[in-house]
Design a protein around this motif. Sequence first.
Motif, PDB file in Angstrom:
ATOM      1  N   GLY A 182       0.775  -1.242   0.000  1.00  0.00           N
ATOM      2  CA  GLY A 182       0.000   0.000   0.000  1.00  0.00           C
ATOM      3  C   GLY A 182       0.808   1.295   0.000  1.00  0.00           C
ATOM      4  O   GLY A 182       0.227   2.369   0.069  1.00  0.00           O
ATOM      5  N   ILE A 183       2.143   1.209  -0.061  1.00  0.00           N
ATOM      6  CA  ILE A 183       2.915   2.452  -0.062  1.00  0.00           C
ATOM      7  C   ILE A 183       3.559   2.748  -1.416  1.00  0.00           C
ATOM      8  O   ILE A 183       4.087   3.825  -1.631  1.00  0.00           O
ATOM      9  CB  ILE A 183       4.023   2.443   1.023  1.00  0.00           C
ATOM     10  CG1 ILE A 183       5.041   1.343   0.764  1.00  0.00           C
ATOM     11  CG2 ILE A 183       3.424   2.317   2.401  1.00  0.00           C
ATOM     12  CD1 ILE A 183       6.285   1.448   1.616  1.00  0.00           C
ATOM     13  N   HIS A 184       3.499   1.810  -2.358  1.00  0.00           N
ATOM     14  CA  HIS A 184       4.122   1.990  -3.656  1.00  0.00           C
ATOM     15  C   HIS A 184       3.091   2.440  -4.689  1.00  0.00           C
ATOM     16  O   HIS A 184       1.955   1.991  -4.668  1.00  0.00           O
ATOM     17  CB  HIS A 184       4.784   0.688  -4.108  1.00  0.00           C
ATOM     18  CG  HIS A 184       5.842   0.232  -3.153  1.00  0.00           C
ATOM     19  ND1 HIS A 184       7.063   0.828  -3.073  1.00  0.00           N
ATOM     20  CD2 HIS A 184       5.841  -0.753  -2.222  1.00  0.00           C
ATOM     21  CE1 HIS A 184       7.782   0.238  -2.135  1.00  0.00           C
ATOM     22  NE2 HIS A 184       7.057  -0.725  -1.606  1.00  0.00           N
ATOM     23  N   PRO A 185       3.493   3.341  -5.615  1.00  0.00           N
ATOM     24  CA  PRO A 185       2.542   3.798  -6.648  1.00  0.00           C
ATOM     25  C   PRO A 185       2.209   2.676  -7.627  1.00  0.00           C
ATOM     26  O   PRO A 185       2.986   1.735  -7.796  1.00  0.00           O
ATOM     27  CB  PRO A 185       3.293   4.926  -7.343  1.00  0.00           C
ATOM     28  CG  PRO A 185       4.723   4.720  -7.017  1.00  0.00           C
ATOM     29  CD  PRO A 185       4.786   3.985  -5.724  1.00  0.00           C
ATOM     30  N   ALA A 186       1.074   2.806  -8.264  1.00  0.00           N
ATOM     31  CA  ALA A 186       0.625   1.806  -9.236  1.00  0.00           C
ATOM     32  C   ALA A 186       1.487   1.891 -10.497  1.00  0.00           C
ATOM     33  O   ALA A 186       1.765   2.969 -11.012  1.00  0.00           O
ATOM     34  CB  ALA A 186      -0.826   2.048  -9.581  1.00  0.00           C
ATOM     35  N   TYR A 187       1.902   0.750 -11.001  1.00  0.00           N
ATOM     36  CA  TYR A 187       2.712   0.645 -12.204  1.00  0.00           C
ATOM     37  C   TYR A 187       1.783   0.310 -13.353  1.00  0.00           C
ATOM     38  O   TYR A 187       1.016  -0.638 -13.280  1.00  0.00           O
ATOM     39  CB  TYR A 187       3.755  -0.454 -12.002  1.00  0.00           C
ATOM     40  CG  TYR A 187       4.814  -0.522 -13.067  1.00  0.00           C
ATOM     41  CD1 TYR A 187       5.855   0.393 -13.089  1.00  0.00           C
ATOM     42  CD2 TYR A 187       4.769  -1.502 -14.046  1.00  0.00           C
ATOM     43  CE1 TYR A 187       6.839   0.328 -14.044  1.00  0.00           C
ATOM     44  CE2 TYR A 187       5.750  -1.576 -15.017  1.00  0.00           C
ATOM     45  CZ  TYR A 187       6.780  -0.663 -15.012  1.00  0.00           C
ATOM     46  OH  TYR A 187       7.749  -0.734 -15.980  1.00  0.00           O
ATOM     47  N   GLN A 188       1.839   1.111 -14.444  1.00  0.00           N
ATOM     48  CA  GLN A 188       0.925   0.908 -15.566  1.00  0.00           C
ATOM     49  C   GLN A 188       1.617   1.235 -16.887  1.00  0.00           C
ATOM     50  O   GLN A 188       2.686   1.836 -16.907  1.00  0.00           O
ATOM     51  CB  GLN A 188      -0.303   1.805 -15.403  1.00  0.00           C
ATOM     52  CG  GLN A 188       0.035   3.288 -15.406  1.00  0.00           C
ATOM     53  CD  GLN A 188      -1.176   4.153 -15.161  1.00  0.00           C
ATOM     54  OE1 GLN A 188      -2.290   3.675 -15.191  1.00  0.00           O
ATOM     55  NE2 GLN A 188      -0.960   5.426 -14.937  1.00  0.00           N
ATOM     56  N   GLN A 189       0.986   0.846 -17.984  1.00  0.00           N
ATOM     57  CA  GLN A 189       1.484   1.174 -19.315  1.00  0.00           C
ATOM     58  C   GLN A 189       1.024   2.587 -19.667  1.00  0.00           C
ATOM     59  O   GLN A 189      -0.151   2.923 -19.511  1.00  0.00           O
ATOM     60  CB  GLN A 189       0.941   0.187 -20.348  1.00  0.00           C
ATOM     61  CG  GLN A 189       1.434  -1.229 -20.150  1.00  0.00           C
ATOM     62  CD  GLN A 189       2.912  -1.367 -20.476  1.00  0.00           C
ATOM     63  OE1 GLN A 189       3.371  -0.864 -21.481  1.00  0.00           O
ATOM     64  NE2 GLN A 189       3.633  -2.051 -19.612  1.00  0.00           N
ATOM     65  N   VAL A 190       1.948   3.448 -20.136  1.00  0.00           N
ATOM     66  CA  VAL A 190       1.631   4.812 -20.557  1.00  0.00           C
ATOM     67  C   VAL A 190       2.311   5.092 -21.887  1.00  0.00           C
ATOM     68  O   VAL A 190       3.249   4.394 -22.282  1.00  0.00           O
ATOM     69  CB  VAL A 190       2.076   5.868 -19.520  1.00  0.00           C
ATOM     70  CG1 VAL A 190       1.362   5.689 -18.197  1.00  0.00           C
ATOM     71  CG2 VAL A 190       3.565   5.851 -19.318  1.00  0.00           C
ATOM     72  N   VAL A 191       1.836   6.129 -22.591  1.00  0.00           N
ATOM     73  CA  VAL A 191       2.441   6.554 -23.851  1.00  0.00           C
ATOM     74  C   VAL A 191       3.214   7.836 -23.581  1.00  0.00           C
ATOM     75  O   VAL A 191       2.675   8.792 -23.023  1.00  0.00           O
ATOM     76  CB  VAL A 191       1.370   6.798 -24.936  1.00  0.00           C
ATOM     77  CG1 VAL A 191       2.002   7.389 -26.184  1.00  0.00           C
ATOM     78  CG2 VAL A 191       0.647   5.510 -25.258  1.00  0.00           C
ATOM     79  N   PHE A 192       4.485   7.841 -23.967  1.00  0.00           N
ATOM     80  CA  PHE A 192       5.303   9.040 -23.909  1.00  0.00           C
ATOM     81  C   PHE A 192       5.365   9.613 -25.318  1.00  0.00           C
ATOM     82  O   PHE A 192       5.630   8.887 -26.278  1.00  0.00           O
ATOM     83  CB  PHE A 192       6.718   8.716 -23.418  1.00  0.00           C
ATOM     84  CG  PHE A 192       6.768   8.345 -21.972  1.00  0.00           C
ATOM     85  CD1 PHE A 192       6.848   9.326 -20.997  1.00  0.00           C
ATOM     86  CD2 PHE A 192       6.727   7.025 -21.586  1.00  0.00           C
ATOM     87  CE1 PHE A 192       6.897   8.979 -19.651  1.00  0.00           C
ATOM     88  CE2 PHE A 192       6.776   6.666 -20.243  1.00  0.00           C
ATOM     89  CZ  PHE A 192       6.862   7.662 -19.277  1.00  0.00           C
ATOM     90  N   GLN A 193       5.108  10.937 -25.447  1.00  0.00           N
ATOM     91  CA  GLN A 193       5.137  11.579 -26.758  1.00  0.00           C
ATOM     92  C   GLN A 193       6.142  12.723 -26.735  1.00  0.00           C
ATOM     93  O   GLN A 193       6.080  13.603 -25.875  1.00  0.00           O
ATOM     94  CB  GLN A 193       3.760  12.106 -27.142  1.00  0.00           C
ATOM     95  CG  GLN A 193       3.756  12.761 -28.508  1.00  0.00           C
ATOM     96  CD  GLN A 193       2.372  13.220 -28.930  1.00  0.00           C
ATOM     97  OE1 GLN A 193       1.456  13.307 -28.127  1.00  0.00           O
ATOM     98  NE2 GLN A 193       2.233  13.512 -30.203  1.00  0.00           N
ATOM     99  N   ASP A 194       7.062  12.730 -27.703  1.00  0.00           N
ATOM    100  CA  ASP A 194       8.047  13.793 -27.857  1.00  0.00           C
ATOM    101  C   ASP A 194       7.320  15.018 -28.419  1.00  0.00           C
ATOM    102  O   ASP A 194       6.737  14.956 -29.496  1.00  0.00           O
ATOM    103  CB  ASP A 194       9.157  13.335 -28.802  1.00  0.00           C
ATOM    104  CG  ASP A 194      10.319  14.300 -28.845  1.00  0.00           C
ATOM    105  OD1 ASP A 194      10.086  15.517 -28.806  1.00  0.00           O
ATOM    106  OD2 ASP A 194      11.462  13.822 -28.932  1.00  0.00           O
ATOM    107  N   SER A 195       7.357  16.127 -27.697  1.00  0.00           N
ATOM    108  CA  SER A 195       6.643  17.331 -28.110  1.00  0.00           C
ATOM    109  C   SER A 195       7.206  17.948 -29.385  1.00  0.00           C
ATOM    110  O   SER A 195       6.473  18.570 -30.150  1.00  0.00           O
ATOM    111  CB  SER A 195       6.678  18.384 -27.001  1.00  0.00           C
ATOM    112  OG  SER A 195       6.034  17.903 -25.854  1.00  0.00           O
ATOM    113  N   SER A 196       8.502  17.783 -29.637  1.00  0.00           N
ATOM    114  CA  SER A 196       9.096  18.422 -30.799  1.00  0.00           C
ATOM    115  C   SER A 196       8.944  17.610 -32.086  1.00  0.00           C
ATOM    116  O   SER A 196       8.872  18.179 -33.161  1.00  0.00           O
ATOM    117  CB  SER A 196      10.574  18.715 -30.545  1.00  0.00           C
ATOM    118  OG  SER A 196      11.270  17.534 -30.272  1.00  0.00           O
ATOM    119  N   THR A 197       8.880  16.279 -31.989  1.00  0.00           N
ATOM    120  CA  THR A 197       8.800  15.463 -33.202  1.00  0.00           C
ATOM    121  C   THR A 197       7.495  14.687 -33.329  1.00  0.00           C
ATOM    122  O   THR A 197       7.185  14.201 -34.415  1.00  0.00           O
ATOM    123  CB  THR A 197       9.956  14.450 -33.255  1.00  0.00           C
ATOM    124  OG1 THR A 197       9.841  13.549 -32.163  1.00  0.00           O
ATOM    125  CG2 THR A 197      11.305  15.142 -33.227  1.00  0.00           C
ATOM    126  N   GLY A 198       6.754  14.533 -32.246  1.00  0.00           N
ATOM    127  CA  GLY A 198       5.524  13.760 -32.295  1.00  0.00           C
ATOM    128  C   GLY A 198       5.738  12.266 -32.125  1.00  0.00           C
ATOM    129  O   GLY A 198       4.782  11.494 -32.153  1.00  0.00           O
TER     130      GLY A 198
END
Length: 84
Positions: free
Chosen positions: A4-20
């Motif tokens: 109960g003290i660790h954050p939830a680990y999940q799949q996320v999308v990282f997007q580069d702001s300069s190239t997309g």
Amino acid sequence: MKKGIHPAYQQVVFQDSSTGFKFISGSTKTSDETIKMDDGKTYPLIRVEISSDSHPFYTGKQKFNQVDGAVDRFNKKYGLTDNK
């Protein structure tokens, strides 16, 4: 480990702001923005300023976004040089 003290680990999308450029990775980071990817799933979207797609070390290209200073602009405008 304590429960109960660790954050939830999940799949996320990282997007580069300069190239997309987008990539899916595991992270504890969360976001209110979401994006639907090619696999049909919706993921939280995390925008980053630089990634392997835009970093000079990986691309082999150095990009200079810094604007010349006021003195340099003045010298260019009036054709002045440092040579005497």
